[in-house]
Design a protein around this motif. Structure first.
Motif, PDB file in Angstrom:
ATOM      1  N   THR A 157       0.840  -1.208   0.000  1.00  0.00           N
ATOM      2  CA  THR A 157       0.000   0.000   0.000  1.00  0.00           C
ATOM      3  C   THR A 157       0.869   1.249   0.000  1.00  0.00           C
ATOM      4  O   THR A 157       0.644   2.186   0.772  1.00  0.00           O
ATOM      5  CB  THR A 157      -0.918   0.017   1.238  1.00  0.00           C
TER       6      THR A 157
ATOM      7  N   ALA B  66      -4.887   0.420  -1.549  1.00  0.00           N
ATOM      8  CA  ALA B  66      -5.666   1.581  -1.106  1.00  0.00           C
ATOM      9  C   ALA B  66      -5.707   2.677  -2.174  1.00  0.00           C
ATOM     10  O   ALA B  66      -5.930   3.853  -1.863  1.00  0.00           O
ATOM     11  CB  ALA B  66      -5.093   2.129   0.189  1.00  0.00           C
TER      12      ALA B  66
ATOM     13  N   GLU C 262      -3.185  -0.828   7.210  1.00  0.00           N
ATOM     14  CA  GLU C 262      -4.441  -0.149   6.897  1.00  0.00           C
ATOM     15  C   GLU C 262      -5.650  -0.938   7.384  1.00  0.00           C
ATOM     16  O   GLU C 262      -6.737  -0.381   7.509  1.00  0.00           O
ATOM     17  CB  GLU C 262      -4.537   0.094   5.384  1.00  0.00           C
TER      18      GLU C 262
ATOM     19  N   GLU D 275      -9.071   2.965  11.606  1.00  0.00           N
ATOM     20  CA  GLU D 275      -8.703   4.368  11.769  1.00  0.00           C
ATOM     21  C   GLU D 275      -9.892   5.198  11.301  1.00  0.00           C
ATOM     22  O   GLU D 275     -10.492   4.913  10.267  1.00  0.00           O
ATOM     23  CB  GLU D 275      -7.472   4.707  10.911  1.00  0.00           C
TER      24      GLU D 275
ATOM     25  N   ALA E  99      -5.240   8.280   7.159  1.00  0.00           N
ATOM     26  CA  ALA E  99      -5.223   6.889   7.614  1.00  0.00           C
ATOM     27  C   ALA E  99      -6.610   6.265   7.526  1.00  0.00           C
ATOM     28  O   ALA E  99      -6.760   5.108   7.124  1.00  0.00           O
ATOM     29  CB  ALA E  99      -4.693   6.812   9.042  1.00  0.00           C
TER      30      ALA E  99
ATOM     31  N   GLN F 109      -7.357   5.520   3.884  1.00  0.00           N
ATOM     32  CA  GLN F 109      -6.625   4.353   3.428  1.00  0.00           C
ATOM     33  C   GLN F 109      -7.263   3.063   3.953  1.00  0.00           C
ATOM     34  O   GLN F 109      -7.359   2.066   3.231  1.00  0.00           O
ATOM     35  CB  GLN F 109      -5.169   4.427   3.875  1.00  0.00           C
ATOM     36  N   HIS F 110      -7.672   3.087   5.206  1.00  0.00           N
ATOM     37  CA  HIS F 110      -8.357   1.918   5.781  1.00  0.00           C
ATOM     38  C   HIS F 110      -9.615   1.588   4.982  1.00  0.00           C
ATOM     39  O   HIS F 110      -9.836   0.428   4.599  1.00  0.00           O
ATOM     40  CB  HIS F 110      -8.731   2.189   7.235  1.00  0.00           C
TER      41      HIS F 110
ATOM     42  N   PHE G   5      -8.776   0.142   1.485  1.00  0.00           N
ATOM     43  CA  PHE G   5      -8.236  -1.213   1.534  1.00  0.00           C
ATOM     44  C   PHE G   5      -9.333  -2.220   1.840  1.00  0.00           C
ATOM     45  O   PHE G   5      -9.451  -3.267   1.166  1.00  0.00           O
ATOM     46  CB  PHE G   5      -7.123  -1.315   2.585  1.00  0.00           C
TER      47      PHE G   5
END
Length: 571
Positions: free
Chosen positions: A428, A437, A471, A475, A480, A483-484, A487
């Motif tokens: 990532t 992500a 990720e 979050e 962040a 990105q979480h 993903f």
């Protein structure tokens, strides 16, 4: 609490400072050569050496270091690391007769101290070398990082200056995996702690030096202690119904020759030669009654005798071998293969340059043309790094890990049946639009992750892992959190969609759980990482039996097929 399930961790490392070309690694990340050599010598001197023929022995010094690592406490890590050096110097001073090994470690400690002193300017303050001044009177056991009221001694000052200088050197560098967006989340040093109040180290300096400190600290543990820390890490917050790992796949890395070819040979060899490393890991695997599955490594820079290392590994219990393209080679060096790189100005130009330039070592490339067919013919397992950054011998070498290059190599060398594992599953990182992500499907289709997925779909024996993709942790703020969400959404899409037209296999039959322990971000958070994937499967919008079938494949079944292990009796 998410549903607990049996699992295999497909991606861990138990090597320590005595296995690595540590100075070369630090130097490649920007640490000045003399400072890097001093840190390496000190690390080797304080690193525990397991007696692999005996039961575990409790080591109070290692226990103190383990607690500091688990707490992610900067002051405690400085104290525990310093205390180990103090202990060994005091022990060596008191020995009436030293073994050759003890003599070597004693000299490594003193040589490292003098190298750090010269690199930080300490040797110019008085006439005698710092090692001589330390030996002129018995060094105290405690450090100022534990009790600032005892006053600063020369070793306290040396440690503070050396780690601060090293931290400044790696500032802005992609130090270790994913460091460009790595948050170590160490506890901040208190305002009245020694780091700030006595040495004047500010928060920015602490953030940088912590990267180097935690790396050195965890590398100072013996092999048995590292395995014990791994178990402790997985036991943190484990529920009563939770599982221990059925197996861990422990991967070695053979790195010296690649670094030497690019940076010169005026660095020390690793303390343990690589064949000895494979022997020791085989012994450690036996010590764990097979819970640890040992993988050796194959290095194309050993172009004259790489086969002898394969034979030695197999004779000593290796079940497979790791290979690491960021050392400076491609699976095949064909200019017709294009590796897409994010054009953003935030990505170093070196990655775009390396993507279109030939790999630097012709003899390593010739070895690769032999290694792939050899592994395919002999049904040997190969585990490769698959993300654009990592331990790069030079900036940009991470692009050599492109799974699209592996596809071309397998086809060219008639190695389509190669048992290949793509570690990190593409990752990532910003180098390739943040991989899993990525913001859009168009960007995603240019990533390592996308090409890795296509590999596992198209080749019978290619598998992939999702190690060190933090990720997955929940979050809920800023970059962040975004990105979480990306993903998780993309992983869910890949698992739940129908098998693509023309694909031989479904992604969900080839993807595996792993962590990349003990890279810094994993330490102290391993059970949390496992639980996050458990929770992900709990929330798949499919019926329960389908959800559990897919989860069983991810956490256990797919790894067993790749490793050639029998299926669990309860599946």
């Amino acid at each position: 609490m998410p549903t607990q399930r049996p699992f295999i961790d497909m991606h861990i490392h138990l090597f320590n400072a005595q296995y690595l070309p540590l100075a070369q690694i630090l130097y490649a990340f920007g640490v000045p050569k003399l400072l890097a050599k001093g840190l390496e010598k000190v690390a080797i001197a304080i690193t525990g050496v397991s007696d692999l023929g005996r039961p575990d022995d409790e080591d109070p010094l290692e226990d103190k270091l383990v607690k500091a690592l688990m707490a992610r406490d900067t002051e405690a890590l400085m104290d525990a690391t310093s205390r180990r050096l103090r202990f060994w110097i005091r022990r060596y001073q008191r020995q009436a007769e030293r073994s050759p090994e003890d003599h070597d470690r004693f000299n490594a400690a003193l040589s490292g101290i003098d190298a750090l002193a010269e690199a930080t300017g300490h040797d110019k303050s008085k006439g005698d070398p710092v090692s001589t001044r330390i030996l002129s009177e018995e060094i105290r056991e405690a450090s100022v990082f534990d009790d600032k009221n005892i006053g600063i001694d020369v070793l306290d000052r040396l440690f503070a200056d050396a780690f601060t200088r090293a931290g400044e050197a790696v500032e802005g560098e992609d130090f270790l995996h994913d460091a460009a967006h790595l948050h170590l989340e160490l506890d901040p040093s208190p305002e009245d702690g020694a780091m700030k109040s006595l040495f004047g180290i500010d928060d920015s300096q602490l953030e940088n030096l912590s990267q180097v400190l935690i790396f050195i600290a965890v590398m100072a543990l013996s092999e048995k202690a590292r395995f014990r820390v791994l178990e402790i890490d997985y036991n943190r917050h484990k529920p009563d119904e939770g599982y221990d790992a059925t197996h861990y796949v422990g991967l070695l890395m053979d790195m010296y020759e690649a670094y030497a070819e690019r940076h010169g040979r005026n660095f020390d060899l690793p303390y343990f030669e690589f064949k000895q490393q494979m022997t020791r890991m085989g012994q450690l695997a036996k010590h764990t009654d097979g819970q640890l599955i040992s993988f050796g490594a194959v290095d194309p820079f050993r172009s004259g005798d790489w086969k002898s290392y394969i034979r030695h590994g197999l004779e000593n219990g290796a079940k497979g071998f790791k290979i690491y393209p960021p050392l400076g080679f491609r699976a095949i060096d064909d200019p017709a293969i294009h590796t897409p790189i994010n054009p953003s100005e935030t990505v170093d130009q070196a990655y775009r340059n390396r993507a279109v330039q030939p790999a630097p070592s012709a003899h390593a490339q010739r070895a690769m043309s032999e290694i792939l067919p050899f592994f395919a013919r002999n049904d040997l397992r190969l585990f490769t790094h698959c993300t654009p950054i990592g331990f790069e011998v030079e900036r940009g070498f991470g692009v050599y890990s492109d799974p699209g290059v592996w596809r071309h190599a397998m086809d060219t060398y008639d190695a389509q049946n190669l048992w290949l594992f793509l570690g990190h599953g593409g990752g990532t990182t910003g180098v390739d639009w943040f991989g899993w992500a990525a913001a859009t499907d168009a960007e995603f289709e240019q990533t390592f992750a996308y090409r890795a997925i296509k590999m596992v779909e198209d080749y019978d024996n290619v598998y992939m892992g999702l190690g060190y993709i933090f990720e997955i942790l929940h979050e809920d703020h800023g970059h962040a959190g975004m990105q979480h969400d990306r993903f998780v959404a993309r992983l869910m899409q890949q698992l739940t969609q129908d098998k693509p037209a023309g694909a031989k296999h479904h992604f969900r039959d080839k993807v595996c759980y792993g962590t990349d322990w003990s890279m810094p971000r994993a330490i102290g958070r391993t059970r949390e990482y496992l639980n996050a994937f458990y929770d992900f499967f709990d929330h798949l919008e499919v019926d329960e039996s389908t959800r559990e079938l897919w989860a069983q494949k991810f956490f256990d079944g797919n790894a067993r097929r790749y490793l050639g292990l029998p299926a669990r009796a309860d599946t």
